[in-house]
Design a protein around this motif. Structure first.
Motif, PDB file in Angstrom:
ATOM      1  N   ARG A 157       0.832  -1.214   0.000  1.00 48.78           N
ATOM      2  CA  ARG A 157       0.000   0.000   0.000  1.00 48.78           C
ATOM      3  C   ARG A 157       0.861   1.256   0.000  1.00 48.78           C
ATOM      4  NH1 ARG A 157      -3.389  -3.257   3.413  1.00 48.78           N
ATOM      5  NH2 ARG A 157      -2.272  -2.500   5.260  1.00 48.78           N
ATOM      6  N   ALA A 158       1.972   1.225   0.730  1.00 48.95           N
ATOM      7  CA  ALA A 158       2.842   2.402   0.796  1.00 48.95           C
ATOM      8  C   ALA A 158       3.442   2.734  -0.569  1.00 48.95           C
ATOM      9  CB  ALA A 158       3.945   2.171   1.826  1.00 48.95           C
ATOM     10  N   LYS A 159       3.675   1.707  -1.370  1.00 46.95           N
ATOM     11  CA  LYS A 159       4.247   1.918  -2.702  1.00 46.95           C
ATOM     12  C   LYS A 159       3.172   2.002  -3.784  1.00 46.95           C
ATOM     13  CE  LYS A 159       8.715  -0.260  -1.716  1.00 46.95           C
ATOM     14  NZ  LYS A 159       9.511   0.940  -2.041  1.00 46.95           N
ATOM     15  N   GLY A 160       1.908   1.948  -3.370  1.00 40.19           N
ATOM     16  CA  GLY A 160       0.822   2.044  -4.333  1.00 40.19           C
ATOM     17  C   GLY A 160       0.691   0.835  -5.239  1.00 40.19           C
ATOM     18  N   ILE A 161       1.165  -0.321  -4.799  1.00 38.04           N
ATOM     19  CA  ILE A 161       1.107  -1.532  -5.628  1.00 38.04           C
ATOM     20  C   ILE A 161      -0.160  -2.308  -5.277  1.00 38.04           C
ATOM     21  CG2 ILE A 161       2.383  -3.571  -6.408  1.00 38.04           C
ATOM     22  CD1 ILE A 161       4.917  -2.317  -5.409  1.00 38.04           C
ATOM     23  N   THR A 162      -1.271  -1.806  -5.687  1.00 36.49           N
ATOM     24  CA  THR A 162      -2.563  -2.466  -5.470  1.00 36.49           C
ATOM     25  C   THR A 162      -3.388  -2.366  -6.748  1.00 36.49           C
ATOM     26  OG1 THR A 162      -3.492  -0.404  -4.594  1.00 36.49           O
ATOM     27  CG2 THR A 162      -2.562  -1.950  -2.998  1.00 36.49           C
ATOM     28  N   ASN A 163      -2.690  -2.453  -7.892  1.00 36.94           N
ATOM     29  CA  ASN A 163      -3.315  -2.076  -9.158  1.00 36.94           C
ATOM     30  C   ASN A 163      -3.454  -3.214 -10.145  1.00 36.94           C
ATOM     31  OD1 ASN A 163      -0.601  -2.359  -9.450  1.00 36.94           O
ATOM     32  ND2 ASN A 163      -0.306  -0.566 -10.758  1.00 36.94           N
ATOM     33  N   LEU A 164      -3.556  -4.477  -9.681  1.00 38.57           N
ATOM     34  CA  LEU A 164      -3.847  -5.561 -10.611  1.00 38.57           C
ATOM     35  C   LEU A 164      -5.279  -5.379 -11.116  1.00 38.57           C
ATOM     36  CD1 LEU A 164      -2.384  -8.918  -9.211  1.00 38.57           C
ATOM     37  CD2 LEU A 164      -2.044  -7.957 -11.476  1.00 38.57           C
ATOM     38  N   THR A 165      -5.440  -5.244 -12.385  1.00 38.81           N
ATOM     39  CA  THR A 165      -6.767  -4.949 -12.936  1.00 38.81           C
ATOM     40  C   THR A 165      -7.529  -6.231 -13.249  1.00 38.81           C
ATOM     41  OG1 THR A 165      -5.843  -4.847 -15.176  1.00 38.81           O
ATOM     42  CG2 THR A 165      -5.967  -2.795 -13.933  1.00 38.81           C
ATOM     43  N   GLY A 166      -8.837  -6.171 -13.038  1.00 37.87           N
ATOM     44  CA  GLY A 166      -9.722  -7.258 -13.437  1.00 37.87           C
ATOM     45  C   GLY A 166      -9.811  -8.415 -12.481  1.00 37.87           C
ATOM     46  N   VAL A 167      -9.164  -8.350 -11.319  1.00 43.69           N
ATOM     47  CA  VAL A 167      -9.191  -9.489 -10.397  1.00 43.69           C
ATOM     48  C   VAL A 167     -10.102  -9.247  -9.198  1.00 43.69           C
ATOM     49  CG1 VAL A 167      -6.852 -10.162 -11.067  1.00 43.69           C
ATOM     50  CG2 VAL A 167      -7.181  -8.694  -9.068  1.00 43.69           C
ATOM     51  N   ALA A 168     -10.615  -8.065  -9.023  1.00 47.49           N
ATOM     52  CA  ALA A 168     -11.464  -7.770  -7.870  1.00 47.49           C
ATOM     53  C   ALA A 168     -12.693  -8.675  -7.875  1.00 47.49           C
ATOM     54  CB  ALA A 168     -11.881  -6.309  -7.884  1.00 47.49           C
ATOM     55  N   GLY A 169     -12.936  -9.344  -6.732  1.00 43.33           N
ATOM     56  CA  GLY A 169     -14.084 -10.233  -6.603  1.00 43.33           C
ATOM     57  C   GLY A 169     -13.941 -11.547  -7.334  1.00 43.33           C
ATOM     58  N   LYS A 170     -12.749 -11.865  -7.841  1.00 44.58           N
ATOM     59  CA  LYS A 170     -12.527 -13.087  -8.606  1.00 44.58           C
ATOM     60  C   LYS A 170     -11.316 -13.846  -8.051  1.00 44.58           C
ATOM     61  CE  LYS A 170     -14.200 -10.901 -12.878  1.00 44.58           C
ATOM     62  NZ  LYS A 170     -13.863 -10.556 -14.287  1.00 44.58           N
ATOM     63  N   TRP A 171     -11.182 -15.079  -8.546  1.00 43.64           N
ATOM     64  CA  TRP A 171      -9.958 -15.814  -8.291  1.00 43.64           C
ATOM     65  C   TRP A 171      -8.847 -15.207  -9.138  1.00 43.64           C
ATOM     66  CZ3 TRP A 171      -9.276 -19.602  -4.702  1.00 43.64           C
ATOM     67  CH2 TRP A 171     -10.397 -20.271  -4.203  1.00 43.64           C
ATOM     68  N   CYS A 172      -7.693 -14.982  -8.529  1.00 41.88           N
ATOM     69  CA  CYS A 172      -6.546 -14.412  -9.230  1.00 41.88           C
ATOM     70  C   CYS A 172      -5.613 -15.551  -9.626  1.00 41.88           C
ATOM     71  CB  CYS A 172      -5.841 -13.406  -8.324  1.00 41.88           C
ATOM     72  SG  CYS A 172      -4.406 -12.601  -9.047  1.00 41.88           S
ATOM     73  N   LEU A 173      -5.501 -15.822 -10.925  1.00 44.38           N
ATOM     74  CA  LEU A 173      -4.698 -16.926 -11.446  1.00 44.38           C
ATOM     75  C   LEU A 173      -3.306 -16.426 -11.804  1.00 44.38           C
ATOM     76  CD1 LEU A 173      -4.550 -19.902 -12.389  1.00 44.38           C
ATOM     77  CD2 LEU A 173      -5.378 -19.109 -14.622  1.00 44.38           C
ATOM     78  N   VAL A 174      -2.270 -16.971 -11.125  1.00 46.33           N
ATOM     79  CA  VAL A 174      -0.896 -16.539 -11.366  1.00 46.33           C
ATOM     80  C   VAL A 174      -0.007 -17.749 -11.574  1.00 46.33           C
ATOM     81  CG1 VAL A 174      -1.141 -14.409 -10.022  1.00 46.33           C
ATOM     82  CG2 VAL A 174      -0.360 -16.495  -8.891  1.00 46.33           C
TER      83      VAL A 174
END
Length: 657
Positions: free
Chosen positions: A123-140
């Motif tokens: 959060r301090a570095k503003g790294i919360t910007n993965l798009t399209g994963v909100a409310g979903k399973w995040c596949l990595v």
């Protein structure tokens, strides 16, 4: 499933086996089955496209790919975020972490790309910007950075859960695992599910997304999986009849009694099996008088939380009170609180709580060790403390406490133990009969004997033994806390000799410690027989506990130096047999007039003797090891002729040997 508990009654001829409640880091899904939970737990995949709707189940999360949750101290935590421990069903669409699909907030050389990354750092570095994963399973995809970094970036971006798929095919390499770390000091806790799947399963998900654009995954307590080859959820109790039969031991299973247990113990006095049910917060009593026919439930002690953790080797003590009625003691069943619960079980179908004792003599909530009976009819209860110098509110725990079961309202007697600073009393065991003594194991401080019977020495330390066998643990300074698990550990009293005991010995492998594998580094491969000799219970032992003798001087109970007085002890502890577990266990013949040896003389005891003192008349005997050649081959006792050829009398010239 390797997580099993065996209850071996002292009377025989049955052995009772049950599966233990799963640990949060268990690699075996068949051990994770809990009441009212699908077993095995599974992962369901639903794919929708223009031509059809398809449903399948992933196999790898059950068989080969596992998730471990840890805190910042590398301790496993029981957060409900791994498969088999989910409490809430999660059914949602799947989205990728973009391109490349590794989902790394930074490289493994950057703090945000390591296992030490925290949510606050992102959060301090503003790294919360993965798009399209909100409310979903995040596949990595695995690789590029630590798995913790992937999971926390997905969660910080609003993902409902994370699916990590392997970056290679490791089917021949055995189980694969990932570690996700949560920092407790920053209030972090795993609350969203994390799945780890094989490359094949991950590629299939990725391909389905590319082809249809609509893939959903469901996991939770009600989502069952496809059992793998040989899968057997098991449960209940299996009884093994150990009497000799041509066809081998017979057995009978009762899978419907329960699924898993916290612990099980059989009464030393009655045909009653006590079973801890952690998930139900109860202790059950079963009738095992005819276990090959039936095991009926006698009663349930409800609202009694219990656990399988900690170092309590014994949780139940069944005995007769002053009026001859059966009483059952539950020893700290929840592993916290230092509580002793006494129940009237004269009628085991109606247990009644008599007394609750808060054993806060060294600490309020932790550190309570073993509790075993001793003295006439087992009247006295001997209690050790697993405190050392870093637990139990910094108390040392260098005392043995003795409860009178006929007068529980009285304060316990306290017996000071000759311990050096940092050691602890691992176990206690008492022989039976008027000539019996009790033995306490003190890790690297060796052994100390205590008199339990009514005589001039009752509740006093009467003898002690420290030798290099216990002190040579091979533990590096960086892991000095492991010394508590070295040296003299578990103790079992002989059923034939009231002053003889079997002592488990443990040390550590430096190689495994260097590899960070503490569990496999522990080596418990030797068994000693310790016996108190030259002790007359009618003669008062002068002073308090005899001091432990080291090469550098004598130590008092707190580890400080004491002046040597040059006096010799009238009684000592005899350690006659060293046996290694490797198939057969040899308990060699021991003679008070000689010392057996193989290839080389026994190590000199002079280093442990004050100047000018000598070994008293043949009261230190060392047994011949099982790997000895000649007439004492493995599994065969030493012949008298061989003994005559290989022993020397230490009394001939009064020299220490």
């Amino acid at each position: 499933c390797p997580d099993v508990e065996l209850a071996v009654p002292s009377r025989g001829p049955y052995v009772f086996e049950a599966r233990l409640d799963s640990s949060p880091f268990s690699l075996h899904p068949e051990c994770s089955c809990q009441p009212n939970v699908a077993c095995p737990a599974g992962v369901r995949v639903s794919t929708t496209n223009s031509s059809q709707n398809a449903t399948s189940f992933l196999v790898s999360p059950l068989a080969t790919h596992f998730v471990h949750l840890q805190n910042e101290w590398n301790e496993y935590v029981a957060d409900r975020a791994a498969l088999g421990r989910l409490e809430v069903e999660v059914d949602a669409l799947v989205a990728t972490a973009g391109s490349p699909e590794t989902g790394c907030p930074g490289t493994s050389d950057e703090p945000v790309g390591t296992n030490d990354v925290t949510f606050s750092m992102l959060r301090a570095k503003g790294i919360t910007n993965l798009t399209g994963v909100a409310g979903k399973w995040c596949l990595v995809r695995r690789g590029g950075c630590a798995e913790t970094a992937k999971v926390k970036w997905c969660e910080a971006s609003g993902a409902i859960g994370t699916i990590i798929f392997d970056h290679g095919s490791f089917d021949q390499a055995g189980d694969q695992e990932v570690i996700i770390r949560y920092y407790r000091e920053q209030g972090e806790k795993a609350t969203r599910p994390v799945l780890f799947v094989s490359k094949a399963d991950g590629d299939a998900l990725f391909s389905s997304l590319a082809a249809s654009g609509s893939v959903s995954v469901a996991a939770g307590p009600n989502i069952g999986g496809v059992p793998g080859t040989g899968f057997n959820a098991g449960g209940g109790v299996t009884v093994h009849a150990m009497s000799a039969q041509a066809s081998g031991p017979a057995k009978k299973s009762y899978p419907d009694l329960f699924r898993t247990a916290g612990w099980l113990e059989v009464s030393d006095l009655r045909e009653i099996l006590f079973v801890c049910m952690p998930s139900l917060a109860q202790v059950r009593l079963y009738d095992v008088s005819a276990p090959m026919t039936s095991i009926p439930l006698l009663s349930t002690i409800a609202n009694r939380p219990c656990s399988k953790d900690s170092m309590h080797d014994y949780r139940v003590l069944d005995y007769r009170d002053a009026e001859g009625r059966f009483t059952t003691l539950l020893v700290d069943p929840a592993d916290r609180g230092n509580r002793l619960y006494y129940y009237d079980t004269e009628d085991p179908k109606q247990p009644r709580l008599l007394f609750e004792l808060h054993a806060n003599w060294e600490a309020n909530n932790n550190g309570l060790g073993q509790l075993r009976p001793g003295g006439p009819g087992g009247r006295f209860h001997f209690v050790t403390w697993h405190c050392s110098s870093i637990y139990c509110d910094k108390n040392h725990g260098d005392s043995l406490y003795v409860l009178d079961s006929f007068a529980l309202e009285k304060q316990p007697k306290m017996v000071k133990l000759p311990m050096s600073l940092g050691s602890f009393a691992r176990d206690v065991s008492c022989g039976r009969g008027p000539m019996a003594v009790c033995m306490v194991s003190l890790a690297w401080d060796g052994l100390v004997a205590v008199e339990p019977n009514p005589n001039v020495n009752q509740f006093r330390a009467i003898a002690s033994y420290v030798g290099s066998e216990f002190q040579d643990d091979g533990i590096p300074l960086g892991r000095i806390y492991l010394k508590m698990y070295s040296g003299a550990q578990k103790i079992y009293s002989s059923t034939l000799d009231p002053r003889a005991f079997y002592v488990e010995h443990a040390n550590f492998s430096n190689r495994q410690l260097r590899l960070g594998d503490t569990l496999r580094a522990m080596r418990s491969r030797e068994l000693f027989v310790a016996k108190v000799t030259n002790y007359d219970e009618e003669v008062e032992v002068p002073g308090s506990a005899p001091p432990l003798t080291f090469g550098g001087g004598d130590f008092d109970g707190r580890g400080g130096r004491r002046e040597r007085d040059g006096s010799r002890r009238q009684q000592r502890i005899l350690v006659p047999v060293l046996a290694a577990f490797g198939g057969a266990l040899l308990i060699g013949a021991c003679f008070t007039a000689c010392i057996f040896h193989k290839r080389r003389r026994a190590r000199s005891l002079a280093q442990r003797q004050p100047p000018g003192s000598a070994v008293d008349d043949a009261n230190v005997v060392v047994g011949r090891p099982v790997e000895s050649d000649g007439d004492a081959a493995q599994g065969h006792p030493m012949s008298a002729a061989a003994a005559a050829d290989t022993c020397e009398s230490p009394t001939a010239d009064k020299q220490p040997v």
